[in-house]
Design an enzyme around this catalytic site. Structure first.
Site, short mmCIF file in Angstrom:
data_model
loop_
_atom_site.label_atom_id
_atom_site.label_comp_id
_atom_site.label_asym_id
_atom_site.label_seq_id
_atom_site.Cartn_x
_atom_site.Cartn_y
_atom_site.Cartn_z
N LYS A 126 17.19 -15.96 17.94
CA LYS A 126 15.66 -15.55 17.54
C LYS A 126 14.36 -15.45 17.99
CE LYS A 126 14.59 -13.26 13.60
NZ LYS A 126 15.40 -11.63 12.76
P1 NAD Z 1 7.63 -5.42 8.59
O1 NAD Z 1 6.43 -6.06 8.87
O2 NAD Z 1 8.08 -3.74 8.76
O3 NAD Z 1 7.05 -5.82 6.66
C1 NAD Z 1 7.02 -6.64 6.15
C2 NAD Z 1 6.31 -6.12 4.48
O4 NAD Z 1 6.23 -7.05 3.80
C3 NAD Z 1 5.05 -5.94 4.48
O5 NAD Z 1 4.72 -4.74 3.75
C4 NAD Z 1 3.99 -6.69 4.28
O6 NAD Z 1 2.82 -6.03 3.22
C5 NAD Z 1 5.14 -6.99 2.50
N1 NAD Z 1 4.93 -8.65 2.44
C6 NAD Z 1 4.69 -9.97 2.88
N2 NAD Z 1 3.87 -10.87 2.50
C7 NAD Z 1 4.28 -10.68 1.31
C8 NAD Z 1 3.43 -10.86 0.05
N3 NAD Z 1 3.34 -12.24 0.12
N4 NAD Z 1 4.30 -9.82 -0.74
C9 NAD Z 1 4.48 -9.21 -1.23
N5 NAD Z 1 5.16 -8.38 -0.03
C10 NAD Z 1 4.88 -8.93 1.38
O7 NAD Z 1 9.18 -6.52 8.18
P2 NAD Z 1 10.51 -5.49 7.51
O8 NAD Z 1 10.63 -5.51 9.64
O9 NAD Z 1 10.52 -5.11 6.38
O10 NAD Z 1 11.33 -7.55 7.79
C11 NAD Z 1 11.59 -7.65 5.97
C12 NAD Z 1 12.23 -9.30 6.55
O11 NAD Z 1 12.63 -8.30 5.89
C13 NAD Z 1 11.63 -9.94 6.64
O12 NAD Z 1 12.38 -11.45 6.09
C14 NAD Z 1 13.54 -9.76 8.28
O13 NAD Z 1 13.23 -10.68 8.31
C15 NAD Z 1 13.72 -8.94 7.33
N6 NAD Z 1 14.99 -8.44 8.07
C16 NAD Z 1 14.51 -6.73 9.02
C17 NAD Z 1 15.21 -6.80 9.33
C18 NAD Z 1 15.10 -4.78 9.87
O14 NAD Z 1 15.76 -4.44 11.09
N7 NAD Z 1 13.81 -4.56 9.97
C19 NAD Z 1 16.25 -6.85 9.36
C20 NAD Z 1 17.47 -7.87 9.00
C21 NAD Z 1 16.18 -8.01 7.87
#
Ligand code: NAD
Length: 438
Positions: A126
């Site tokens: 990561k």
């Molecule tokens: P992103 O930046 O696209 O979205 C994050 C979202 O969470 C945003 O809408 C933000 O406003 C919201 N957020 C942040 N803090 C918050 C809170 N306290 N309450 C409510 N909403 C809140 O990120 P993403 O890519 O969607 O990733 C989100 C999670 O999923 C992370 O833990 C990431 O590691 C995990 N993840 C993502 C992927 C991927 O392909 N994008 C893959 C595996 C895991």
């Protein structure tokens, strides 16, 4: 599945001697707690515990970036490779003001378990940069990305360590990393990143892959529990890449999104929110709170506790804790986010019979499609979308069945089962390779 209370009793021995309560939330400490608990399930020997409870490589870089006003600002970034016993290290890069070495370490070890649990030939890594992207211009973002890519180029590469998007990074950021790395390598190196634009060898399914994997595993669990996704009430915390596409895909399968939140706040309507409108509002205004249709405005974290059948945490780590685990009303928690549930909360949910599809399984669709993208880049031969989705469903269903059968066999919860199964696979690969020099 065995009754949770019965499992709980038999699972008591899982509480490792190394398992202690955390004074405050630290993702790396939490990841290690989980590791030792899971290692206990398979009786992992002390040498292998020692090897796997450390990250193999940790690179910290402090680098200057030219800002639009001509000044320079120094940023701190990280690339951590937890393990590459089963294949090149693999994991996203996040841009977040709060990113720390311990957070990146935790995310790296979870990537090792994730790639092992879905049985794709990668290890875990990561990366992150401590930065608030909202405060950067597009040019500053590009400058920062290209310099960070150059700093970590000494350890990444198509057969060494392959980054991908994560929080606040996207296909454009991957394109800059691809270009920077290729310029230094003096050759096309498209396979150095995944989640890149389709025009540069990216996979069209990658954008929805995490959410699609979450849907496939939830669908499989619903079948197992005799529940229907049609009409199921779903609450989603976080409305970025993972949360937004989860909303769209679950609705396509007949579910109803009753609550959703982002950092601007939460929305709740027991009769269901209009998902098309949520998506429009989020894309156009970046804030869910601007949704004007019928809904109660609630706090960002309140969505975790609303009446629903399926809860999808899709934001950050450590949001389901011992303080709120007994208030969760969902029957299923499908962890789209990484590390949303603390070990204490896990125990409470398990005791209450709430079935958690653990992050390393529920959100592994992203890395599974990344693997398919990487394979296509190496072959320079591209499949159509249907083929990718078919392969993804096959990988996710197999992983789901492996984890839930292991949970039944070992009489432990699915998170412990997933991690224990993954640790077993990584430990086996490490033993086969041997520890060098002997
Ligand atoms: P992103 O930046 O696209 O979205 C994050 C979202 O969470 C945003 O809408 C933000 O406003 C919201 N957020 C942040 N803090 C918050 C809170 N306290 N309450 C409510 N909403 C809140 O990120 P993403 O890519 O969607 O990733 C989100 C999670 O999923 C992370 O833990 C990431 O590691 C995990 N993840 C993502 C992927 C991927 O392909 N994008 C893959 C595996 C895991």
């Amino acid at each position: 599945m065995n009754a949770p209370t019965e499992n709980r009793k038999q699972g008591e021995r899982q509480l490792s001697r190394r398992w202690e309560k955390l004074p405050e939330f630290n993702p790396w400490q939490m990841a290690l707690q989980q590791f030792h608990q899971a290692a206990d399930v398979i009786g992992l020997d002390d040498t292998m515990r020692e090897v796997l409870s450390h990250c193999q490589r940790e690179l910290i870089v402090n680098f200057p970036v030219r800002m639009d006003d001509g000044s320079f600002k120094v940023f701190t970034g990280y690339r951590v490779q937890h393990n590459d016993a089963r294949g090149p290290a693999k994991g996203g890069i996040r841009y977040s003001p709060d990113v720390t070495l311990d957070e990146v370490r935790a995310l790296a070890i979870w990537m090792t378990w994730k790639t092992a649990v879905v049985n794709i030939p990668f290890g875990g890594a990561k990366g992150g940069v401590a930065v608030d992207v909202d405060k950067l211009s597009p040019r500053e973002l590009e400058n920062l990305t290209r310099r960070f890519a150059t700093e970590i180029a000494i350890i990444i590469g198509p057969r060494r360590d392959i980054p991908a998007p994560d929080v606040d990074t996207d296909a454009q950021v991957m394109a800059w990393i691809l270009d920077t790395y290729s310029m230094h390598a003096g050759e096309w190196a498209g396979a150095v990143v995944t989640g890149k634009p389709v025009e540069l060898g990216g996979c069209p399914v990658r954008e929805i892959a995490t959410s699609l994997g979450c849907l496939y595993t939830t669908r499989r669990l619903c079948q197992k529990l005799g529940m229907s996704l049609k009409g199921a009430r779903v609450a989603i915390q976080g409305f970025g890449n993972a949360g937004l596409y989860a909303a769209v895909l679950f609705v396509q399968d007949g579910a109803s999104i009753v609550a959703a939140s982002d950092t601007s706040g939460g929305l709740y309507n027991p009769k269901g929110l209009d998902v098309q409108e949520l998506v429009r509002v989020k894309r156009e205004t970046r804030k869910l709170i601007n949704y004007y249709k019928d809904a109660d405005h609630i706090g960002s974290n309140d969505v975790l506790e609303v009446e629903c059948d399926i809860l999808i945490p899709a934001a950050l780590e450590g949001v389901i804790t011992e303080a709120n685990a007994d208030k969760i009303k969902a029957k299923i928690v499908a962890e789209a986010a990484n590390g949303p549930t603390t070990p204490e909360a896990d125990e409470i949910l398990y005791e209450r019979g709430v079935v958690v599809i653990p992050d390393i399984l529920a959100n592994a669709g992203g890395v599974a499609v990344s693997y398919l993208e990487w394979v296509q880049n190496l072959y320079s031969f591209y499949w159509d979308e249907d083929e990718v989705k078919k392969q993804l469903e096959r990988i996710m269903n197999k992983a789901f069945d492996d984890v839930f059968s292991f949970a039944e066999e070992k009489k432990v919860n699915p998170r412990l089962a997933g991690q224990a199964l993954a640790i077993q696979r990584v430990a086996h690969a490490t033993r086969l390779r041997g520890i060098y020099p002997p």
